[in-house]
Design an enzyme around this catalytic site. Structure first.
Site, PDB file in Angstrom:
ATOM      1  CG  HIS A   1     -41.346 -42.398 -33.565  1.00  6.08           C
ATOM      2  ND1 HIS A   1     -41.546 -42.885 -32.292  1.00  6.08           N
ATOM      3  CD2 HIS A   1     -40.247 -41.596 -33.502  1.00  6.08           C
ATOM      4  CE1 HIS A   1     -40.600 -42.391 -31.503  1.00  6.08           C
ATOM      5  NE2 HIS A   1     -39.800 -41.609 -32.212  1.00  6.08           N
TER       6      HIS A   1
ATOM      7  CD  GLU B   1     -35.918 -43.041 -33.834  1.00  5.24           C
ATOM      8  OE1 GLU B   1     -35.322 -42.033 -33.450  1.00  5.24           O
ATOM      9  OE2 GLU B   1     -37.145 -43.176 -33.696  1.00  5.24           O
TER      10      GLU B   1
END
Ligand code: PEP
Length: 248
Positions: A99, A169
């Site tokens: 992430h 993302e």
């Protein structure tokens, strides 16, 4: 609509105390139970402090459990860290890796992410690997190049493709309220699919970055988009469920 099964992942980040986390988990489990059989996969990734309690709460419902990170080792003298095997023990089936909040705040490199993917898959978990360009890279027009490079470097040599989900993302879209257009998201997903070769055809590739019940529809309508990784909007059960329903 894509033939691949759709997937909605809630990343609770560092939100949720015992009471609020369990209320959220119970609400989602009840909604999922009432809509059985679900025609999409739903995964929630609470903070590690809540993993076991959430696991017990959603047990028997179609909601699945994930972790937000894991260590590269199975065990050892790593104070404060948690292994993929420990999360698997608690009922986790997925783990988010790479992430951008970890890449930025903890200096995680592609190489480290690849090692974590290997550890996660060895423990039987499916790795949800996050990749995405920064605002500067977007402005420089190098998104496709960055995505391809980051993806290749974030996967181990012996990656088990059946235990991999890729989350596109864009760093600039996370928590910012900004997003690429659905068409631009689809274009990047095609780059990811091409980079993965044959495995890319069946791989679930999901989008994350400021997804809300209001903007999820057009994104999830794209054939290339197999689901969403949702941060802030996943800590409200009605909102998260409303996003998930757009997977239908
Ligand atoms: C995330 O945490 O992966 C994310 C996409 O966050 P948000 O939905 O809040 O942008």
């Amino acid at each position: 609509m894509s033939k691949r099964r759709r997937l909605i992942v809630g990343n609770w980040k560092m939100y949720g105390r015992l009471t609020s986390g369990l209320v959220l988990a119970r609400d989602l489990a009840e909604k999922a139970q009432a809509n059985k059989p679900l025609d999409f996969d739903m995964i929630i990734c609470p903070p590690a402090t809540l993993t076991w309690a959430v696991s017990e709460t959603i047990m028997g419902s179609p909601v699945m459990l994930g972790a937000q990170d894991c260590h590269t080792a199975t065990h050892g003298a790593y104070t404060g860290d948690l292994s993929a095997a420990q999360f698997a023990d608690l009922g986790c089936r997925y783990v988010i890796l790479g992430h951008s909040e970890r890449r930025i705040a903890h200096g995680e490199t592609d190489e480290l992410v690849a090692r974590k993917v290997e550890a996660a898959q060895l423990a039987g978990l499916t790795a949800i690997v996050c990749i995405g360009e920064t605002a500067e890279q977007l402005a420089a027009g190098s998104t496709a190049e960055i995505i391809e490079k980051q993806l290749r470097a974030s996967l181990p040599d012996k990656c088990r493709m059946a235990h991999l989900v890729v989350a596109y993302e864009p760093v600039w879209a996370i928590g910012s309220g900004q997003q690429p257009s659905p068409a631009d998201i689809a274009t990047v997903h095609k780059v990811i699919r091409k980079t993965l070769g044959e495995a890319g055809e069946t791989m679930q590739i999901i989008y994350g970055g400021s997804v809300t019940p209001v903007n999820a529809g057009p994104i999830l309508y794209e054939m290339e988009v197999d689901g969403a990784l949702v941060g802030s909007a996943s800590i409200n059960s009605d909102g998260f469920w409303a996003i998930a329903e757009k997977c239908r």
